[in-house]
Design a protein around this motif. Structure first.
Motif, PDB file in Angstrom:
ATOM      1  N   PHE A 105       0.827  -1.213   0.000  1.00 41.13           N
ATOM      2  CA  PHE A 105       0.000   0.000   0.000  1.00 41.13           C
ATOM      3  C   PHE A 105       0.865   1.268   0.000  1.00 41.13           C
ATOM      4  O   PHE A 105       0.539   2.245  -0.673  1.00 41.13           O
ATOM      5  CB  PHE A 105      -0.952  -0.002   1.203  1.00 41.13           C
ATOM      6  N   GLN A 106       1.975   1.230   0.748  1.00 43.71           N
ATOM      7  CA  GLN A 106       2.877   2.399   0.794  1.00 43.71           C
ATOM      8  C   GLN A 106       3.396   2.721  -0.596  1.00 43.71           C
ATOM      9  O   GLN A 106       3.398   3.879  -1.029  1.00 43.71           O
ATOM     10  CB  GLN A 106       4.051   2.103   1.737  1.00 43.71           C
ATOM     11  N   ILE A 107       3.838   1.670  -1.325  1.00 40.58           N
ATOM     12  CA  ILE A 107       4.367   1.868  -2.688  1.00 40.58           C
ATOM     13  C   ILE A 107       3.283   2.448  -3.587  1.00 40.58           C
ATOM     14  O   ILE A 107       3.509   3.397  -4.342  1.00 40.58           O
ATOM     15  CB  ILE A 107       4.897   0.530  -3.275  1.00 40.58           C
ATOM     16  N   LEU A 108       2.064   1.891  -3.493  1.00 47.15           N
ATOM     17  CA  LEU A 108       0.974   2.315  -4.383  1.00 47.15           C
ATOM     18  C   LEU A 108       0.477   3.721  -4.066  1.00 47.15           C
ATOM     19  O   LEU A 108       0.108   4.472  -4.969  1.00 47.15           O
ATOM     20  CB  LEU A 108      -0.191   1.317  -4.297  1.00 47.15           C
ATOM     21  N   LEU A 109       0.499   4.084  -2.767  1.00 51.71           N
ATOM     22  CA  LEU A 109      -0.040   5.395  -2.374  1.00 51.71           C
ATOM     23  C   LEU A 109       1.010   6.511  -2.368  1.00 51.71           C
ATOM     24  O   LEU A 109       0.672   7.665  -2.174  1.00 51.71           O
ATOM     25  CB  LEU A 109      -0.715   5.296  -1.002  1.00 51.71           C
ATOM     26  N   ASP A 110       2.274   6.128  -2.577  1.00 55.09           N
ATOM     27  CA  ASP A 110       3.355   7.123  -2.562  1.00 55.09           C
ATOM     28  C   ASP A 110       3.347   7.901  -3.878  1.00 55.09           C
ATOM     29  O   ASP A 110       3.710   7.368  -4.938  1.00 55.09           O
ATOM     30  CB  ASP A 110       4.704   6.406  -2.374  1.00 55.09           C
TER      31      ASP A 110
END
Length: 928
Positions: free
Chosen positions: A166-171
């Motif tokens: 999620f961090q990668i996708l929302l960054d």
């Protein structure tokens, strides 16, 4: 048990090329069978070893011996990868002896494969405590411990992985596209597994997925929607929670976006949600079930309410609107008339019928019209038709009619010309769907007059709407005579004088419909000689003209669908390869509203509609009473039809039909499926054409047609499958798991309401399948076909009786079927013995083959034969004295098996003339 004697062949299964082991039998003990099982296991034949151990179990009473046999069977099941049965057998051995390390070890292996690692460890620890020096046990325990550790580690780090994805996708600063794509893919894959889906759900995943949806970036929205599909699939309580978090308005808004893939993914998610809310599910906590059911009905209506609102939302995209219509078609009406509750359809009609009609009444290009695609009106017609069919009583239908009439009046009165166009467009839409409702509104005051006057309009868009309404009204019986009187001249004028191809082609279709009123009756021609051929030639010319848009060319196919009632038109059409190719190309295009017209044209060309031969006496009466008698066109005779079928096959009709069946569009209605099934049946009529049909995907396409649609359509598809199965190698025609899907359609051909030919072909096809493998025989058993097969063994028609007997011969290779012949109060075995003495040689061959098989595979049957009829000895002697070597061979095998089975039977045989007959046969050098 039947121990085969080398070099003694036995009659093989009917319809197959294999041979069944049989031969002279000795009295064998459980000990000998166990030894044989051990030898077979060592040789790697685990299935045969299992059969030997199983038979030994039936002869063994000693608890210690039975425990060893259960342990050995567990080893076989492990090799055959049936871990549940391996665990069950090992458990039985352990119950007899708790210190049996081999059984404990085998159970631990089975448990490990079943994913119950903690229990597997417990069994291994017991093995090590019983044999502390056994290195194999120590190594296995160490490996399993490390495997459990890895699993626990993986589980604990799944949380951090989910967070990381999620961090990668929302960054927003992350520029590495590959990294983002990989994270999205990992999330989707994780959501497909129940454990992964639950982990995402518990890790605040839904809130993060909502954030991904709100980014409005297509790739991130797709990842979120596809992950949500995994979370909702088959899980009602999770679906309810996700719906509460996302909110129905947000889901409907995503469905209505311009991006086509995103809209389709949202449609897929909503479909999964509907299924989960409707069906509920096994993985849920049962205690909460009642509370959830109440919410489900509310949630379903909430979703449907927003879908209905999306239909009339100006900002929604055209394909979003189509997706909403498709969803409503799939989820609102009852799946089967057996379901009694049609409250959802009634609720949709009350709350949303006017919204659905808004889409159906949209006039493309007019100011303020909703964005629609070429498929929107057809989808609307299908939805209206499904809702109307779902109504159960006159009061419900009357309410539907009233709402439609009110809607049409609201546009027709007081809205000037644009309102009249909307009203007429609504009539068209209703005539294509629930035609009863269409006819009712067509009869409203002023509607028909407006249609006729607008046909002469100078505005192309207005003229299009009116001409289409006239065409749709032309094939509805109530208005046809009125339109024939008033509309033909008008349509002829438009056809001759209009400068626009789009108008002329529609006027032509109207003329085609009116001209085909006599159907295939050669004596009832509506037009002057040659006119029909001219119209058809123009249709083919437009069909081949790629400069004209596909939506207009579709009307050329509509015209041919009516004109091909004439055999001269059929003959010219199959000679025009370019026209056939153009039509097949249209059938594969995005515009799915052409499917029915294509299927109708091809059904006409192949004469695959139902036609009964008239009774000669009734014909004479009709002539005497001067009644009209339908006449067949000379070019509709069988030799002409066969030639047309060949031409269509050469032109590639099968791949076009296969492509039509794949369509998930509402245009593939049940009646359209029936037409395609009729076509396939006509295409496989000749045995030499069947291989080509299978090679081009026909076999694969027939399976869904045989499982869904009208009863007639399913039966025609099942019959086509039977014809393929009879003359082709079923394992090549239906590779892999597909062969098991064919069983149910074939069994449906055995039902009593089917014709004798359908029964016969179903039995022949099942005979071939039953000769292939035990798994297929089990599938046939599971479909409850055996009682029906037995029923046909008493059939008066000799071919059906023979086919049923041959089918039973192959089914007799299955243990369950063998047991049926010994069932108390059953006459199955008696029938087999008596049929072996019948005069019909083919029947005797099939029955005596079954007896040879049964006596070889199931020795207790040998003891029962003398008990079922006093004529058993003379029937066996008649087989041995038959002039047919095949019957003699079968008789000899039965006698040999009976001699080996039991001493008292052997004594009865020897006391008769049997020894003398056998002695004579043994000296016959011509029959080795």
């Amino acid at each position: 048990s039947g121990v085969p004697v080398p070099g003694v062949p036995v009659p093989g299964p009917c319809g197959a090329q294999g041979r069944v082991p049989a031969g002279a039998h000795r009295q064998v003990t459980a000990e000998q069978l166990r030894a044989r099982g051990n030898a077979l296991f060592q040789a790697g034949d685990h299935g045969a070893a299992l059969a030997a151990y199983t038979e030994a179990l039936s002869l063994s009473d000693a608890a210690s011996e039975r425990a060893v046999l259960h342990r050995n069977r567990a080893a076989c099941y492990l090799k055959l990868e049936d871990y549940a049965k391996a665990e069950a057998d090992a458990t039985k051995a352990i119950e007899a002896d708790g210190r049996d390390v081999k059984a404990l070890f085998r159970r631990s292996q089975a448990l490990q494969q079943l994913g119950r690692l903690d229990q597997a460890v417990s069994d291994l620890q017991r093995c090590v405590s019983l044999e502390p020096r056994n290195k194999a046990f120590q190594e296995a325990l160490r490996a399993l411990g490390s495997s459990m550790h890895e699993k626990m580690k993986a589980m604990s780090c799944t949380d951090s992985k989910v967070e990381q994805m999620f961090q990668i996708l929302l960054d927003l600063d992350e520029k590495d596209a590959d990294k983002k794509q990989k994270a999205a893919q990992n999330l989707i894959v994780l959501a497909r597994e129940e454990a992964g889906a639950e982990k995402i759900f518990q890790s605040d995943g839904v809130r993060l997925l909502v954030q991904l949806l709100d980014t409005a970036k297509a790739d991130l929205m797709l990842a979120a929607l596809r992950t949500l599909v995994g979370l909702c699939s088959g899980h009602r309580s999770r679906t309810t929670a996700i719906l509460a978090e996302l909110g129905a308005p947000r889901l409907a808004a995503v469905l209505g976006v311009e991006h086509e893939q995103v809209s389709l993914a949202a449609c897929n998610l909503l479909h999964v949600m509907f299924d989960s809310l409707k069906e509920g599910l096994q993985k849920d906590f049962r205690g909460k079930e009642d509370a959830v059911v109440l919410d489900s009905s509310r949630d379903l209506k909430l979703l449907i309410k927003h879908l209905l609102e999306l239909l009339v939302l100006e900002g929604a995209s055209a394909h979003g609107r189509d997706n909403a219509l498709n969803l409503l078609i799939k989820v609102v009406p009852r799946k089967s008339p057996k379901e009694t509750n049609n409250s959802l359809s009634l609720w949709v009609i009350d709350q949303g019928l006017k919204k659905i009609l808004e889409v159906g009444s949209t006039v493309c290009g007019s100011s303020g019209s909703l964005p629609v695609t070429e498929n929107s009106r057809m989808s609307t017609s299908v939805l209206l038709s499904k809702l109307y069919e779902d109504l159960k009583c006159d009061a419900e239908r009357e309410n539907f009619h009233r709402l439609c009439e009110d809607y049409v009046r609201s546009w027709f009165e007081g809205h000037e010309l644009p309102g009249k166009l909307r009203a007429i467009q609504t009539v068209s839409c209703l005539l294509q769907g629930p035609s009863d409702a269409g006819n009712r509104v067509l009869e409203l005051e002023g509607i028909m007059d407006s249609v006729l006057s607008l046909c002469a309009s100078v505005c192309e868009a207005h003229q299009l709407v009116a001409v289409e309404a006239l065409i749709h009204a032309a094939d509805k019986a109530k208005r046809a005579s009125f339109i024939t009187a008033n509309g033909v001249n008008l349509l002829k004028e438009i056809y001759k004088h209009s400068e626009r191809d789009s108008i002329r082609i529609r006027a032509l279709v109207g003329l085609c419909k009116l001209g085909s009123a006599g159907g295939t009756d050669f004596s009832m021609k509506q037009f002057a000689e040659g006119s029909t051929m001219k119209l058809a030639k123009q249709c083919r010319k437009w069909l081949c003209n790629e400069a004209i848009d596909a939506g207009t060319r579709r009307w050329a196919v509509e015209g041919l669908a009516y004109l091909t009632f004439d055999a001269d038109v059929k003959e010219e059409f199959v000679e025009d390869k370019a026209a056939m190719q153009a039509m097949f190309h249209l059938a594969k295009s995005e515009d799915r509203s052409v499917l029915y017209a294509v299927a109708s044209t091809l059904v006409n060309c192949t004469n695959s509609y139902d036609h009964e031969e008239p009774d000669p006496q009734m014909l004479e009466l009709a002539k005497y009473a001067k009644q009209h008698i339908p006449e067949q066109h000379p070019k509709d005779k069988p030799e002409f039809v066969r030639r047309r079928v060949r031409k269509l096959l050469t032109a590639g009709v099968v791949s076009a039909l296969a492509c039509m069946v794949k369509s998930e569009n509402p245009a593939l209605t049940n009646s359209c499926r029936e037409l395609i099934s009729r076509l396939f049946l006509a295409l496989v009529e000749e045995a030499e054409d069947r291989g080509g049909v299978v090679a081009q995907g026909g076999g694969k396409a027939l399976i869904p047609l045989s499982l869904e649609g009208t009863e007639v359509g399913q039966t025609k598809a099942a019959q086509a499958l039977a014809k393929i199965t009879i003359t082709s190698n079923p394992e090549m025609a239906f590779p892999g798991e597909r062969i098991y899907e064919v069983v149910r359609p074939l069994v449906s051909l055995l039902h009593l309401q089917r014709t004798g030919l359908e029964n016969f072909e179903g039995l022949m096809a099942l005979t071939n399948l039953a000769g292939i493998s035990e798994r297929l025989r089990q599938k046939i058993l599971k479909e409850r076909a055996v009682p029906m097969i037995e029923g046909y063994m008493f059939e008066e028609h000799e071919l059906i009786r023979l086919a049923a007997t041959e089918c039973m011969c192959n089914m007799a290779m299955s243990k369950e079927v063998q047991e049926m012949f010994l069932a108390e109060g059953s006459d199955r075995l008696k029938l087999m013995v008596l049929y072996s003495g019948e005069e019909d040689e083919k029947l005797r061959r099939a029955v005596s083959g079954t007896l040879a098989m049964l006596t070889a595979l199931h020795p207790p049957i040998c003891k029962r034969i003398p008990q079922v009829t006093v004529h058993w000895l003379e029937i066996l002697q008649a087989l041995l004295l038959s002039p047919s070597a095949e019957l003699q061979h079968r008789g000899a095998v039965v006698v040999m098996n009976m001699m080996a089975a039991a001493r008292e039977v052997a004594e009865q045989l020897i006391a008769s003339e049997m020894l003398e007959i056998l002695s004579v046969l043994a000296k016959d050098k011509d029959k080795p």
